[in-house]
Design a protein around this motif. Sequence first.
Motif, PDB file in Angstrom:
ATOM      1  N   PRO A  94      17.630  14.048  36.103  1.00  0.00           N
ATOM      2  CA  PRO A  94      18.238  12.713  36.006  1.00  0.00           C
ATOM      3  C   PRO A  94      18.885  12.503  34.640  1.00  0.00           C
ATOM      4  CG  PRO A  94      15.843  12.542  36.018  1.00  0.00           C
ATOM      5  CD  PRO A  94      16.175  13.978  36.147  1.00  0.00           C
ATOM      6  N   CYS A  95      19.922  11.699  34.652  1.00  0.00           N
ATOM      7  CA  CYS A  95      20.681  11.415  33.439  1.00  0.00           C
ATOM      8  C   CYS A  95      21.286  10.024  33.593  1.00  0.00           C
ATOM      9  CB  CYS A  95      21.773  12.469  33.312  1.00  0.00           C
ATOM     10  SG  CYS A  95      22.874  12.223  31.939  1.00  0.00           S
ATOM     11  N   LEU A  96      21.370   9.281  32.515  1.00  0.00           N
ATOM     12  CA  LEU A  96      21.958   7.937  32.540  1.00  0.00           C
ATOM     13  C   LEU A  96      23.249   7.932  31.734  1.00  0.00           C
ATOM     14  CD1 LEU A  96      18.827   5.699  31.975  1.00  0.00           C
ATOM     15  CD2 LEU A  96      19.961   6.226  34.123  1.00  0.00           C
ATOM     16  N   GLU A  97      24.232   7.217  32.248  1.00  0.00           N
ATOM     17  CA  GLU A  97      25.500   7.028  31.548  1.00  0.00           C
ATOM     18  C   GLU A  97      25.875   5.558  31.616  1.00  0.00           C
ATOM     19  OE1 GLU A  97      27.854  11.224  32.244  1.00  0.00           O
ATOM     20  OE2 GLU A  97      28.297   9.563  33.580  1.00  0.00           O
ATOM     21  N   PHE A  98      26.687   5.125  30.664  1.00  0.00           N
ATOM     22  CA  PHE A  98      27.163   3.746  30.668  1.00  0.00           C
ATOM     23  C   PHE A  98      28.609   3.714  30.206  1.00  0.00           C
ATOM     24  CE2 PHE A  98      25.466   4.543  26.508  1.00  0.00           C
ATOM     25  CZ  PHE A  98      26.323   3.897  25.643  1.00  0.00           C
ATOM     26  N   ASP A  99      29.320   2.641  30.579  1.00  0.00           N
ATOM     27  CA  ASP A  99      30.720   2.496  30.192  1.00  0.00           C
ATOM     28  C   ASP A  99      31.099   1.024  30.263  1.00  0.00           C
ATOM     29  OD1 ASP A  99      33.230   3.810  29.432  1.00  0.00           O
ATOM     30  OD2 ASP A  99      33.971   3.066  31.358  1.00  0.00           O
ATOM     31  N   GLU A 100      31.995   0.625  29.394  1.00  0.00           N
ATOM     32  CA  GLU A 100      32.444  -0.765  29.360  1.00  0.00           C
ATOM     33  C   GLU A 100      33.345  -1.094  30.548  1.00  0.00           C
ATOM     34  OE1 GLU A 100      34.938  -3.773  26.432  1.00  0.00           O
ATOM     35  OE2 GLU A 100      34.756  -1.665  25.925  1.00  0.00           O
ATOM     36  N   MET A 101      34.275  -0.191  30.869  1.00  0.00           N
ATOM     37  CA  MET A 101      35.225  -0.436  31.953  1.00  0.00           C
ATOM     38  C   MET A 101      34.640  -0.041  33.304  1.00  0.00           C
ATOM     39  SD  MET A 101      38.004  -1.709  30.669  1.00  0.00           S
ATOM     40  CE  MET A 101      39.468  -1.334  31.558  1.00  0.00           C
ATOM     41  N   GLY A 102      34.010   1.108  33.392  1.00  0.00           N
ATOM     42  CA  GLY A 102      33.371   1.536  34.617  1.00  0.00           C
ATOM     43  C   GLY A 102      34.268   2.228  35.620  1.00  0.00           C
ATOM     44  N   TYR A 103      35.521   2.415  35.302  1.00  0.00           N
ATOM     45  CA  TYR A 103      36.440   3.071  36.230  1.00  0.00           C
ATOM     46  C   TYR A 103      37.524   3.791  35.443  1.00  0.00           C
ATOM     47  CZ  TYR A 103      39.012  -1.222  35.306  1.00  0.00           C
ATOM     48  OH  TYR A 103      39.624  -2.270  34.676  1.00  0.00           O
ATOM     49  N   TRP A 161      31.967   8.899  31.071  1.00  0.00           N
ATOM     50  CA  TRP A 161      31.187   7.789  30.560  1.00  0.00           C
ATOM     51  C   TRP A 161      30.337   8.286  29.408  1.00  0.00           C
ATOM     52  CZ3 TRP A 161      29.054   4.076  34.821  1.00  0.00           C
ATOM     53  CH2 TRP A 161      30.089   3.695  35.669  1.00  0.00           C
ATOM     54  N   THR A 162      29.856   7.345  28.597  1.00  0.00           N
ATOM     55  CA  THR A 162      29.010   7.689  27.458  1.00  0.00           C
ATOM     56  C   THR A 162      27.594   7.996  27.936  1.00  0.00           C
ATOM     57  OG1 THR A 162      30.323   6.182  26.107  1.00  0.00           O
ATOM     58  CG2 THR A 162      28.211   6.919  25.205  1.00  0.00           C
ATOM     59  N   LEU A 163      27.047   9.062  27.432  1.00  0.00           N
ATOM     60  CA  LEU A 163      25.709   9.495  27.818  1.00  0.00           C
ATOM     61  C   LEU A 163      24.660   8.648  27.117  1.00  0.00           C
ATOM     62  CD1 LEU A 163      24.321  11.793  29.430  1.00  0.00           C
ATOM     63  CD2 LEU A 163      24.299  13.097  27.319  1.00  0.00           C
ATOM     64  N   TRP A 164      23.686   8.150  27.874  1.00  0.00           N
ATOM     65  CA  TRP A 164      22.552   7.434  27.294  1.00  0.00           C
ATOM     66  C   TRP A 164      21.486   8.471  26.969  1.00  0.00           C
ATOM     67  CZ3 TRP A 164      20.757   3.067  25.253  1.00  0.00           C
ATOM     68  CH2 TRP A 164      19.386   2.856  25.217  1.00  0.00           C
ATOM     69  N   LYS A 165      21.292   8.715  25.701  1.00  0.00           N
ATOM     70  CA  LYS A 165      20.357   9.735  25.237  1.00  0.00           C
ATOM     71  C   LYS A 165      20.721  11.086  25.861  1.00  0.00           C
ATOM     72  CE  LYS A 165      16.701   6.481  24.180  1.00  0.00           C
ATOM     73  NZ  LYS A 165      15.299   6.139  24.341  1.00  0.00           N
TER      74      LYS A 165
END
Length: 171
Positions: free
Chosen positions: A89-98, A115-119
């Motif tokens: 498992p891996c988490l990513e986040f992004d402001e725009m999302g697309y 997207w930016t990798l969370w940790k």
Amino acid sequence: MAAGLFLAPVTNSGYRGLKPCHLKLFPGKDSNSVAWSRKTVSNGTKTHCMKTWNPINNRKFETLSYLPPLSNVSIAKEIDYMLEKGWIPCLEFDEMGYVHRKNSQIPGYYDGRYWTLWKLPMFGCNDASKVLNEIHECKKTYPNAYIRCLAFDNQQQVQCMAFVIQKPTCI
């Protein structure tokens, strides 16, 4: 090769040249009957109740994005599935999302592709509660960001699964 070789019809097939033999697709059904025509789909003037997807302010993302927001129990089940398969498992986040074009218009260049990798990816994780804790931390740190969970297969070196966990409320 001789041209006559291609003109010979194939035996025991319903096809002769460019004209098909008129074989009935549904034996026993009269295609002109009213009852049969009501059961079939038509793009003609009698098409009713066909709703299409609304693309205006309705962005679709990864798997399960058409569902309402997932509960923690649903997310935990998805993560358990990942872990049972041996995926990471891996988490990513992004402001725009697309995917969008903001910084350049050259062909093949898109912003938002990654997207930016969370940790770091959670190598060796075998408990969904640890991933849920990281999701909670990511939501707390970035409340107005899109957050998604990915699953990677380290044997085949591919992304196997992804789904959006959070969509910002203020779009």
